[in-house]
Design a protein around this motif. Structure first.
Motif, mmCIF file in Angstrom:
data_model
loop_
_atom_site.group_PDB
_atom_site.id
_atom_site.type_symbol
_atom_site.label_atom_id
_atom_site.label_comp_id
_atom_site.label_asym_id
_atom_site.label_seq_id
_atom_site.Cartn_x
_atom_site.Cartn_y
_atom_site.Cartn_z
ATOM 1 N N ASN A 120 1.467 -4.877 7.767
ATOM 2 C CA ASN A 120 1.419 -4.294 6.425
ATOM 3 C C ASN A 120 0.035 -3.718 6.130
ATOM 4 O O ASN A 120 -0.084 -2.701 5.449
ATOM 5 C CB ASN A 120 1.806 -5.331 5.367
ATOM 6 N N LEU A 121 -0.982 -4.361 6.651
ATOM 7 C CA LEU A 121 -2.342 -3.851 6.498
ATOM 8 C C LEU A 121 -2.473 -2.476 7.170
ATOM 9 O O LEU A 121 -3.086 -1.556 6.621
ATOM 10 C CB LEU A 121 -3.331 -4.847 7.103
ATOM 11 N N SER A 122 -1.855 -2.322 8.317
ATOM 12 C CA SER A 122 -1.847 -1.041 9.017
ATOM 13 C C SER A 122 -1.178 0.041 8.179
ATOM 14 O O SER A 122 -1.674 1.174 8.081
ATOM 15 C CB SER A 122 -1.126 -1.177 10.360
ATOM 16 N N LYS A 123 -0.063 -0.300 7.554
ATOM 17 C CA LYS A 123 0.644 0.661 6.694
ATOM 18 C C LYS A 123 -0.221 1.078 5.508
ATOM 19 O O LYS A 123 -0.201 2.245 5.102
ATOM 20 C CB LYS A 123 1.967 0.056 6.198
ATOM 21 N N ILE A 124 -0.972 0.139 4.967
ATOM 22 C CA ILE A 124 -1.861 0.448 3.843
ATOM 23 C C ILE A 124 -2.985 1.371 4.313
ATOM 24 O O ILE A 124 -3.314 2.345 3.648
ATOM 25 C CB ILE A 124 -2.404 -0.847 3.210
ATOM 26 N N GLU A 125 -3.556 1.083 5.463
ATOM 27 C CA GLU A 125 -4.622 1.939 5.995
ATOM 28 C C GLU A 125 -4.133 3.366 6.213
ATOM 29 O O GLU A 125 -4.871 4.313 5.986
ATOM 30 C CB GLU A 125 -5.176 1.375 7.310
ATOM 31 N N ARG A 126 -2.906 3.518 6.649
ATOM 32 C CA ARG A 126 -2.347 4.854 6.899
ATOM 33 C C ARG A 126 -1.888 5.550 5.623
ATOM 34 O O ARG A 126 -1.554 6.728 5.631
ATOM 35 C CB ARG A 126 -1.158 4.756 7.857
ATOM 36 N N GLY A 127 -1.826 4.803 4.525
ATOM 37 C CA GLY A 127 -1.362 5.375 3.266
ATOM 38 C C GLY A 127 0.141 5.327 3.101
ATOM 39 O O GLY A 127 0.697 5.955 2.207
ATOM 40 N N ASP A 128 0.819 4.573 3.966
ATOM 41 C CA ASP A 128 2.273 4.464 3.896
ATOM 42 C C ASP A 128 2.740 3.373 2.936
ATOM 43 O O ASP A 128 3.924 3.283 2.631
ATOM 44 C CB ASP A 128 2.850 4.156 5.290
ATOM 45 N N ARG A 129 1.819 2.552 2.503
ATOM 46 C CA ARG A 129 2.148 1.452 1.593
ATOM 47 C C ARG A 129 0.998 1.282 0.614
ATOM 48 O O ARG A 129 -0.156 1.477 0.966
ATOM 49 C CB ARG A 129 2.356 0.173 2.398
ATOM 50 N N LYS A 130 1.314 0.904 -0.619
ATOM 51 C CA LYS A 130 0.285 0.709 -1.644
ATOM 52 C C LYS A 130 -0.215 -0.725 -1.617
ATOM 53 O O LYS A 130 0.584 -1.653 -1.543
ATOM 54 C CB LYS A 130 0.851 1.021 -3.026
ATOM 55 N N PRO A 131 -1.515 -0.899 -1.711
ATOM 56 C CA PRO A 131 -2.043 -2.265 -1.752
ATOM 57 C C PRO A 131 -1.875 -2.871 -3.141
ATOM 58 O O PRO A 131 -1.867 -2.154 -4.140
ATOM 59 C CB PRO A 131 -3.524 -2.070 -1.436
ATOM 60 N N THR A 132 -1.732 -4.167 -3.192
ATOM 61 C CA THR A 132 -1.694 -4.852 -4.480
ATOM 62 C C THR A 132 -3.132 -5.099 -4.930
ATOM 63 O O THR A 132 -4.069 -5.072 -4.116
ATOM 64 C CB THR A 132 -0.979 -6.212 -4.367
ATOM 65 N N LEU A 133 -3.289 -5.351 -6.192
ATOM 66 C CA LEU A 133 -4.606 -5.676 -6.720
ATOM 67 C C LEU A 133 -5.117 -6.965 -6.071
ATOM 68 O O LEU A 133 -6.300 -7.079 -5.761
ATOM 69 C CB LEU A 133 -4.555 -5.819 -8.242
ATOM 70 N N GLU A 134 -4.220 -7.906 -5.824
ATOM 71 C CA GLU A 134 -4.610 -9.166 -5.190
ATOM 72 C C GLU A 134 -5.178 -8.926 -3.796
ATOM 73 O O GLU A 134 -6.172 -9.546 -3.408
ATOM 74 C CB GLU A 134 -3.419 -10.136 -5.116
ATOM 75 N N LEU A 135 -4.547 -8.020 -3.042
ATOM 76 C CA LEU A 135 -5.060 -7.711 -1.711
ATOM 77 C C LEU A 135 -6.436 -7.077 -1.815
ATOM 78 O O LEU A 135 -7.361 -7.445 -1.081
ATOM 79 C CB LEU A 135 -4.111 -6.774 -0.950
ATOM 80 N N LEU A 136 -6.588 -6.128 -2.722
ATOM 81 C CA LEU A 136 -7.889 -5.474 -2.879
ATOM 82 C C LEU A 136 -8.962 -6.477 -3.286
ATOM 83 O O LEU A 136 -10.103 -6.397 -2.821
ATOM 84 C CB LEU A 136 -7.799 -4.332 -3.892
ATOM 85 N N GLU A 137 -8.595 -7.438 -4.124
ATOM 86 C CA GLU A 137 -9.555 -8.475 -4.502
ATOM 87 C C GLU A 137 -9.938 -9.328 -3.298
ATOM 88 O O GLU A 137 -11.109 -9.672 -3.119
ATOM 89 C CB GLU A 137 -8.980 -9.345 -5.622
ATOM 90 N N SER A 138 -8.969 -9.660 -2.451
ATOM 91 C CA SER A 138 -9.254 -10.437 -1.234
ATOM 92 C C SER A 138 -10.170 -9.666 -0.297
ATOM 93 O O SER A 138 -11.126 -10.217 0.258
ATOM 94 C CB SER A 138 -7.957 -10.778 -0.485
ATOM 95 N N LEU A 139 -9.865 -8.387 -0.115
ATOM 96 C CA LEU A 139 -10.697 -7.551 0.754
ATOM 97 C C LEU A 139 -12.111 -7.395 0.190
ATOM 98 O O LEU A 139 -13.098 -7.468 0.932
ATOM 99 C CB LEU A 139 -10.053 -6.174 0.939
ATOM 100 N N ALA A 140 -12.192 -7.192 -1.117
ATOM 101 C CA ALA A 140 -13.503 -7.038 -1.752
ATOM 102 C C ALA A 140 -14.343 -8.303 -1.557
ATOM 103 O O ALA A 140 -15.523 -8.226 -1.223
ATOM 104 C CB ALA A 140 -13.328 -6.720 -3.236
ATOM 105 N N GLU A 141 -13.712 -9.442 -1.736
ATOM 106 C CA GLU A 141 -14.424 -10.710 -1.544
ATOM 107 C C GLU A 141 -14.852 -10.871 -0.087
ATOM 108 O O GLU A 141 -15.989 -11.216 0.201
ATOM 109 C CB GLU A 141 -13.534 -11.878 -1.963
#
Length: 113
Positions: A32-53
């Motif tokens: 799913n992370l790969s799909k987000i990187e390619r722009g095929d899937r939208k990230p959730t705010l929770e995921l973005l918060e995890s990545l930011a941390e």
């Protein structure tokens, strides 16, 4: 959402990580992370918060530089930036949203009378 995916990929590559390694590090499915990187899937705010941390970044990093984000959106916060990106992806303009908001306000006012 390709911009967000590109920024995630950039951070991951700077650390020399594979998708699987990053997925394991933040407890997120690497496919799913790969799909987000390619722009095929939208990230959730929770995921973005995890990545930011994990990457020690502010969540706003994923949306571009402050200069790239209109000032009125910056003042509203991350959720509104996410909403704005979603509206752009659906070709809904700010003026169309304003008309919709005015219409909803009128309906709401009429129902309260």
């Amino acid at each position: 959402m390709k911009q967000i995916g590109s920024r995630i990929k950039e951070l991951r590559r700077e650390k020399g990580m594979t998708l699987k390694e990053l997925g394991n590090a933040i407890d997120f499915n690497y496919s799913n992370l790969s799909k987000i990187e390619r722009g095929d899937r939208k990230p959730t705010l929770e995921l973005l918060e995890s990545l930011a941390e994990y990457f020690d970044k502010d969540v706003s990093f994923f949306f571009g530089t402050r200069e790239e984000i209109p000032e009125e959106i910056q003042e509203l916060g991350v959720e509104w930036v996410t909403f704005s990106e979603e509206m752009k992806s659906k070709n809904i303009s700010l003026s169309e949203l304003k008309v919709l908001a005015e219409t909803l306000a009128t309906i709401k006012n009429n129902s309260n009378d």
